[in-house]
Scaffold this motif. Sequence first.
Motif, short mmCIF file in Angstrom:
data_model
loop_
_atom_site.label_atom_id
_atom_site.label_comp_id
_atom_site.label_asym_id
_atom_site.label_seq_id
_atom_site.Cartn_x
_atom_site.Cartn_y
_atom_site.Cartn_z
N VAL A 150 30.15 24.64 2.78
CA VAL A 150 29.34 24.14 1.68
C VAL A 150 27.98 24.82 1.77
N VAL A 151 27.60 25.60 0.74
CA VAL A 151 26.38 26.39 0.78
C VAL A 151 25.59 26.21 -0.51
N ASN A 152 24.29 25.98 -0.38
CA ASN A 152 23.39 25.88 -1.53
C ASN A 152 23.06 27.28 -2.02
N VAL A 153 23.47 27.60 -3.25
CA VAL A 153 23.17 28.92 -3.83
C VAL A 153 22.29 28.78 -5.07
N SER A 154 21.68 27.62 -5.25
CA SER A 154 20.88 27.33 -6.45
C SER A 154 19.83 28.38 -6.75
N ASP A 155 19.04 28.72 -5.76
CA ASP A 155 17.92 29.63 -5.99
C ASP A 155 18.32 31.10 -6.04
N ALA A 156 19.59 31.37 -5.85
CA ALA A 156 20.10 32.73 -5.94
C ALA A 156 20.79 32.99 -7.27
N ARG A 157 20.79 32.02 -8.16
CA ARG A 157 21.51 32.14 -9.42
C ARG A 157 20.59 31.85 -10.61
N ALA A 158 21.01 32.33 -11.77
CA ALA A 158 20.34 32.02 -13.05
C ALA A 158 21.43 31.57 -14.02
N LEU A 159 21.06 30.69 -14.93
CA LEU A 159 22.02 30.16 -15.89
C LEU A 159 21.49 30.35 -17.30
N PHE A 160 22.35 30.87 -18.18
CA PHE A 160 22.01 31.10 -19.58
C PHE A 160 22.94 30.31 -20.48
N ARG A 161 22.45 29.94 -21.66
CA ARG A 161 23.26 29.28 -22.69
C ARG A 161 23.25 30.20 -23.91
N ILE A 162 24.43 30.43 -24.47
CA ILE A 162 24.58 31.21 -25.70
C ILE A 162 25.15 30.25 -26.73
N SER A 163 24.39 30.02 -27.79
CA SER A 163 24.79 29.02 -28.79
C SER A 163 24.53 29.54 -30.20
#
Length: 189
Positions: free
Chosen positions: A100-113
Motif C-alpha cells: 500500500v503506497v501513497n502516490v497522491s503527490d506524484a499524480r495529477a488529475l484532469f476532467r474533460i467535460s
Amino acid sequence: MSNVVSALAGISHVGFAKVAETGLHGMITLRGDLDSAEVAAAVKAATGAAVPAIRRIEAGDKGRVAWMSPDELLVIVAYEAVSETMTALNDALSGVHALVVNVSDARALFRISGDTPREVLAKVAPVDLSPDAFGPGDFRRTRVSQVAAAFWMNDDGSFELVCFRSVAQYVFDVLRLSAERGGEVGYFA
C-alpha cells in the motif's frame, strides 16, 4: 510546514469541451492478489467500493477503485483521507502479501467535460472510444500522445484522466489543443 498545491493549480480551458485540472486528490497504489477475499474486504471497508473487474472503475461512499493491472489497484479518496485510508488498508491486509503506497503527490488529475469530451481523448489516445466500446465505468491505462496516463468515463459522460505530476503541463497542453474550437472532428457528435 509546506503549502500543498496541485500540479497546475486548477488550470482550465474551454473549447468545444472543457479541460480542467481538478486539484488535490488522494491516490493510493494497492498491489496484491486481487482475487483474494482479504483484498476484497479491505477495499470494501476502506472505500465502500468493490474490487473492479478488468479495465473498470468502481465507486463507493468513501472513494473509487480502478483496475490498473492483474495485481494492482488505484484507490482514489479525498486528499485529507489518504492517511486514514492507508491505515485501514494496511491493518486489514496485515499478514497478507500486499503493498500500500501513497502516490497522491506524484499524480495529477484532469476532467474533460462538455458536449463532446469523448472526441478530445479519441484524438490523442490509441483507445476505441466509440459508445459501444467505452462507456461509464470503463477504465483504460494507455498513452496520451507520448506519455503514460489512465482515464475513465463517469456516469455524466465526462472523463477523468490521471497522469504523472511531472508531465501534467504537457498533458494539459495536449488536451487543450485537442479541445480547441474548430478542431472538432464530429465523429462522436
